[in-house]
Scaffold this motif. Structure first.
Motif, PDB file in Angstrom:
ATOM      1  N   ILE A  42       0.852  -1.109   0.009  1.00  0.00           N
ATOM      2  CA  ILE A  42       0.021  -0.193   0.019  1.00  0.00           C
ATOM      3  C   ILE A  42       0.799   1.220  -0.083  1.00  0.00           C
ATOM      4  CG2 ILE A  42      -1.704   1.372   1.144  1.00  0.00           C
ATOM      5  CD1 ILE A  42      -2.717  -1.245   2.522  1.00  0.00           C
ATOM      6  N   GLY A  68      -5.406   1.159   6.143  1.00  0.00           N
ATOM      7  CA  GLY A  68      -4.550   0.301   5.371  1.00  0.00           C
ATOM      8  C   GLY A  68      -4.543  -1.004   6.437  1.00  0.00           C
ATOM      9  N   TYR A  81       3.996  -0.946   3.780  1.00  0.00           N
ATOM     10  CA  TYR A  81       3.829   0.228   3.294  1.00  0.00           C
ATOM     11  C   TYR A  81       4.902   0.804   2.608  1.00  0.00           C
ATOM     12  CZ  TYR A  81      -0.319   0.370   6.316  1.00  0.00           C
ATOM     13  OH  TYR A  81      -1.479   0.162   7.106  1.00  0.00           O
ATOM     14  N   LEU A 100      -2.296  -1.044  -3.883  1.00  0.00           N
ATOM     15  CA  LEU A 100      -3.201   0.064  -3.617  1.00  0.00           C
ATOM     16  C   LEU A 100      -2.617   1.266  -3.091  1.00  0.00           C
ATOM     17  CD1 LEU A 100      -6.689   0.384  -2.800  1.00  0.00           C
ATOM     18  CD2 LEU A 100      -5.721  -0.432  -0.363  1.00  0.00           C
ATOM     19  N   PRO A 220      -9.578   5.369  -2.086  1.00  0.00           N
ATOM     20  CA  PRO A 220      -8.558   4.251  -2.333  1.00  0.00           C
ATOM     21  C   PRO A 220      -8.398   4.497  -3.921  1.00  0.00           C
ATOM     22  CG  PRO A 220     -10.124   3.389  -0.723  1.00  0.00           C
ATOM     23  CD  PRO A 220     -10.809   4.646  -1.279  1.00  0.00           C
TER      24      PRO A 220
END
Length: 274
Positions: A42, A68, A81, A100, A220
């Protein structure tokens, strides 16, 4: 003849490999592939407090990160991340570097041509912060320097509506705020939710323009055409409405910033419903 046949076969094989690689790239972000890999990647900001930032312990925190973490939990996978700059949010999806994007991504028509946005979870407009709140209208910036981050809605808004304003552009939000503190511009513009929070933590600076332009939404984003993950995220946002998840995220990450009198409803969207 043999040489021609060999070349033809080689071209066919190369085309097949290219097709397979492209297909694999798209497949890499499907829900099934994410679960098989036991990890979701993400993209978030690392310097945009209180929405995405790295705390003193080196951990990712913020409103976007709170969401998240829940996504990863409900998928049953770990989360990785990936720090991203504002101007690179589309690129990291197009190149498959992340599955994402949850980096305070404002939905726009131009961006929607390149990525697929899920349901929104936050409302936002632009704001302007300056020393002592001296700038109270965008027209006051004509002939002056306005600090912005590249690839943001503030950049496109001022380029279109206020061409006489000199834009001083930075890749990272931290660089942009340092520039304001060091007097390299007369004001800074970005999402009103962020400048309001920043001004509260930086005495001597005030938000003179609290809402500018249209009221937009934050959502998102997934790679264009990735219906598998898009549908899952939409279902997730809808399923979180009964527990008022994003109000809980506000209390956990934003209440201490905006203060006890702040109104979560002015920012939060539940169930993707405006």
């Amino acid at each position: 003849m043999k040489i021609t046949k060999i070349i033809s076969l080689a071209l066919i094989a190369a085309a097949g490999t290219s097709f397979f690689s492209c297909s694999k790239k798209v497949q890499g972000s499907t829900v099934e592939a994410i679960k098989a890999n036991k990890e979701i990647k993400i993209a978030v900001f690392s310097d945009k407090k209180p929405f995405g930032y790295v705390d003193q312990n080196g951990e990712y925190r913020g409103y976007d990160v709170y969401f998240g973490n829940r996504i990863a939990k409900d998928l049953g996978v770990k989360v990785k991340y990936v720090p991203v700059e504002a101007a690179a949010r589309v690129e990291v999806l197009e190149t498959g570097k992340v599955d994402l994007v949850l980096a305070n991504f404002t939905v726009t028509k131009e961006r929607a041509e390149k990525v697929d946005f899920a349901l929104p979870y936050m409302k936002v407009a632009l704001g302007i912060v300056s020393k002592n709140g001296e700038i109270t209208a965008p027209e006051q910036l004509n002939g002056k320097k306005l600090i912005i981050a590249k690839g943001t809605t503030a950049e496109s808004y001022f380029e279109k509506n206020y061409p006489e304003v000199e834009l001083v552009k930075y890749d990272q939000y931290s660089e942009a705020y340092d520039a304001l503190l060091n007097g390299r511009g007369d004001a800074l513009s970005t999402d009103n939710t962020e400048v309001l929070a920043w001004a509260l933590e930086n005495p001597g600076y005030e938000v003179g323009v609290e809402s500018l332009g249209d009221l937009d939404t934050i959502a998102p984003a997934v790679q264009k055409g990735n219906k598998s993950l898009l549908n899952w995220i939409n279902s997730e946002i809808e399923s979180l409405e009964p527990e008022q998840f994003f109000h809980a995220a506000y209390e956990a990450e934003l209440r201490s910033v905006y203060g006890p009198e702040s109104n979560a409803d002015s920012l939060v969207i539940e169930g993707g419903k405006l």
